[in-house]
Every structure is written in C-alpha cells, then in structure tokens.
Write a protein that holds these residues in place. Structure first.
Motif, PDB file in Angstrom:
ATOM      1  N   LEU A 136       0.825  -1.205   0.000  1.00 21.66           N
ATOM      2  CA  LEU A 136       0.000   0.000   0.000  1.00 21.66           C
ATOM      3  C   LEU A 136       0.862   1.258   0.000  1.00 21.66           C
ATOM      4  CD1 LEU A 136      -2.700  -1.182   2.551  1.00 21.66           C
ATOM      5  CD2 LEU A 136      -3.126  -0.627   0.155  1.00 21.66           C
ATOM      6  N   ALA A 137       1.934   1.254   0.795  1.00 22.26           N
ATOM      7  CA  ALA A 137       2.823   2.417   0.835  1.00 22.26           C
ATOM      8  C   ALA A 137       3.523   2.624  -0.504  1.00 22.26           C
ATOM      9  CB  ALA A 137       3.853   2.239   1.955  1.00 22.26           C
ATOM     10  N   LEU A 138       3.967   1.542  -1.112  1.00 18.87           N
ATOM     11  CA  LEU A 138       4.669   1.637  -2.390  1.00 18.87           C
ATOM     12  C   LEU A 138       3.732   2.089  -3.500  1.00 18.87           C
ATOM     13  CD1 LEU A 138       7.240   1.184  -4.023  1.00 18.87           C
ATOM     14  CD2 LEU A 138       6.596  -1.219  -4.264  1.00 18.87           C
ATOM     15  N   ALA A 139       2.501   1.580  -3.509  1.00 20.75           N
ATOM     16  CA  ALA A 139       1.542   1.957  -4.546  1.00 20.75           C
ATOM     17  C   ALA A 139       1.245   3.447  -4.499  1.00 20.75           C
ATOM     18  CB  ALA A 139       0.259   1.156  -4.385  1.00 20.75           C
ATOM     19  N   GLU A 140       1.180   4.005  -3.296  1.00 20.68           N
ATOM     20  CA  GLU A 140       0.926   5.439  -3.179  1.00 20.68           C
ATOM     21  C   GLU A 140       2.112   6.237  -3.708  1.00 20.68           C
ATOM     22  OE1 GLU A 140      -0.662   8.697   0.118  1.00 20.68           O
ATOM     23  OE2 GLU A 140       0.121   6.759   0.774  1.00 20.68           O
ATOM     24  N   ARG A 141       3.329   5.762  -3.451  1.00 18.83           N
ATOM     25  CA  ARG A 141       4.508   6.444  -3.976  1.00 18.83           C
ATOM     26  C   ARG A 141       4.544   6.386  -5.494  1.00 18.83           C
ATOM     27  NH1 ARG A 141       9.086   6.817  -0.822  1.00 18.83           N
ATOM     28  NH2 ARG A 141       9.979   7.869  -2.634  1.00 18.83           N
ATOM     29  N   LEU A 142       4.110   5.280  -6.066  1.00 19.44           N
ATOM     30  CA  LEU A 142       4.218   5.078  -7.512  1.00 19.44           C
ATOM     31  C   LEU A 142       3.104   5.757  -8.292  1.00 19.44           C
ATOM     32  CD1 LEU A 142       5.175   1.284  -7.627  1.00 19.44           C
ATOM     33  CD2 LEU A 142       6.669   3.209  -8.143  1.00 19.44           C
ATOM     34  N   ALA A 143       1.874   5.696  -7.795  1.00 22.96           N
ATOM     35  CA  ALA A 143       0.737   6.152  -8.604  1.00 22.96           C
ATOM     36  C   ALA A 143      -0.319   6.901  -7.816  1.00 22.96           C
ATOM     37  CB  ALA A 143       0.096   4.950  -9.301  1.00 22.96           C
TER      38      ALA A 143
END
Length: 324
Positions: A136-143
């Motif tokens: 979830l944290a990575l997805a927010e950083r990416l998109a």
C-alpha cells in the motif's frame, strides 16, 4: 506522493507508452520493517523480555491485532471488481502460479532428498504470500490514490486465496481437518468477512476509524517484533535448499511471471506497474505467526521472513527498474 506522468487506471492500454517512475528508495522503504524485526530479536535475546513474554504477544497479534488490521485494510477502499477485471485475473494467476511452484518443490527429483516435508509445509507460504502494508505504501509512492485503489483490489482478492493455500499444507501434514482449520483461522475469517462487507457496500464509521487505525499500527509493529523474537539464524542452515527455493520463487520467478501476465492480459500502464510492484513485495510478516500457532518451526519461518524483507530491495529493483 504520486507521480503525475503516470496514466490512470482507465487510460488506454498502450504497451509501448513511456512511464516516468518516481524516485523510490527501496532500502528506505523496507528499513522500518527490517529494523522492527531486529529490535524484537535483540529484546528477546538480551533483555528481561524473553521468549515467554513474546509468546503472549504472539497470541495477541494472531487472534486480535492482525485480524482487525486485515478487515480494516480490505474494507476501507471500495473494490471496483468490474473495472479491474484484467488486473484481478493477472493477480490471481500470479498467486496460483506461486502456490503451484511452491507445492512442486518436494516433488522435483533434484530437490526431493534435501527438503524436509514438515519444514516445507510451514515455509511454502513464503513463496506466494506478500506484505500488503508495504504494498500500500509503495503503490501510493508510484501512482498516488489510483495506485492505492488498484493494489487494494489485488489485496482484497488475493489475501483469502493466500491464507487458504498457506493453511492447507500445514493442516494436511499435521493430520488436521482442513475445513476445521479454515473455520478457526482468524486471518481467513477476517479477510473473508472484510471482502464480503466491502462488496456489500459497508464502510467503517468515522468515530471508529481512528481506533482501528491505531490497532492496525500496533499489529504491524508487534507482528514484526514477534517475528524477530522467534528468529534463530541457525535454523536456516538446516534447510538451505528449501530456503533458496522458496525465496527464489518469491523474489525472482514471481516478478518474471508478473511481467508475462501483464502482457498476456493486456494491462494498461498503471495496472502493469502495480502488478509488478505487487509481485516483488517481501513475504507477509504474519507467515511466522501462522506457522508458530499451528505447531510448526516458527524460528525457521521467521528467518525466511527476515531474508525476504532484505531481498525485497533487489526484487523491487528488478520488477520496477528493469521489467517496468
């Protein structure tokens, strides 16, 4: 948090379209998880907070904190299953592929003699489970917000499947009733009820959300520290072939599978990016708790969780830096 050049989930599916990825420091992203594992290990070994203390914490995490967190994580983001049907299909195929490869390990002629069946039953889950909180944290950083929605769909449909596949070999090897284990497993109950409530349109009341968020934060921290407290590095030396095998599936084979599935399902740019990130995540920290609570070698699985957290840096670089 998000990167503007990324296309949204409804954009045209143009495989050749260029994507500018945000500058993501994978070491920095995974350091909090790894540091909490290390803190749990040090506290258990060198302070009065010894193993009996952590066994009680383990029960609290398994029977209350983790189930509440899973239920909240699935329920808080609406799941648009129709709009993300291609991503769902690719995600389910990805998880099923990991389950199948992990199940085949003790049947391969070159590996069979080196793999203990009981150790395999407990650790095969490491090959296909994933750390949804890092995701979830990575997805927010990416998109940004669209990325969070996409990965929430993957989490919602894949977590129940992963938990069922994780319980099955342990229940079968221990001679326990599989359906009975599923009915009693708090993680499966939480994910199934969360998914059902989400699809029925229920939401968490505003007055209850802060309390659930704090329970979720506590479950992540304590779950990782519990894994560190149960860690025994010597146990990994007794299953080197199994260790290498499950971690190779998790951190090398799965990203390559995701790359092929994204093309096979004709996913758009953002969906491909999220699927690749999803495929490269470290394994779930609750894998240790599940193995220990079902009477298996929790120390061995805790070691695998630790190594997977470290290897997540390399697999995320592979998936997003090269394949992406």
């Amino acid at each position: 948090m998000g990167s503007e050049p990324l296309s949204g989930p409804g954009d045209p599916k143009e495989p050749g379209r260029g994507v500018i990825l945000p500058d993501v420091n994978y070491v920095q992203l995974l350091f909090p998880d790894f540091s909490l594992i290390a803190i749990g290990y040090l506290l258990c070994r060198y302070t009065a907070l010894n193993r009996p203390v952590w066994q009680s914490v383990e029960s609290l995490v398994y029977f209350f904190l983790f189930p509440v967190l899973l239920f909240q994580s699935i329920l808080r983001t609406p799941l648009d299953l129709r709009a993300a049907s291609g991503l769902i299909g690719a995600g389910l195929c990805l998880v099923l592929g990991g389950v199948l490869l992990a199940a085949l390990l003790p049947r391969l002629p070159l590996l069979r003699r080196y793999i203990d069946p009981r150790a395999h039953a407990a650790s095969s889950q490491v090959a296909f489970r994933f750390n949804s909180f890092i995701g979830l944290a990575l997805a927010e950083r990416l998109a940004g917000a669209p990325g969070v929605q996409l990965i929430a769909v993957l989490i919602g449909v894949c977590v129940p499947l992963c938990n069922i596949a994780a319980v099955w070999p342990m229940a079968r090897h221990a001679g326990r009733g599989f359906l009975g284990e599923l009915a009693r497993n708090p993680l499966i109950i939480a994910t199934a009820s969360g998914l059902t409530a989400n699809l029925l349109g229920f939401s968490i009341p505003d007055w209850l959300a802060p309390s659930l968020s704090r329970i979720g934060a506590a479950s992540i921290a304590l779950g990782l520290m519990v894994a560190g407290a149960g860690l025994q590095f010597t146990s990994l030396a007794q299953g080197k072939v199994l260790t290498v095998s499950v971690l190779t599936i998790r951190h090398l084979v799965t990203p390559l599978m995701a790359w092929g599935l994204a093309r096979a399902f004709g996913l758009g740019t953002s969906e491909t990016l999220i699927l690749l990130a999803f495929s490269a995540l470290p394994t779930a920290s609750s894998a240790y708790v599940l193995a220990a609570r079902m009477g298996y070698d929790g120390a061995f699985v805790a070691g695998l969780v630790t190594l997977s957290t470290v290897l997540g840096v390399a697999s995320l670089w592979l998936a997003l830096g090269l394949l992406g």
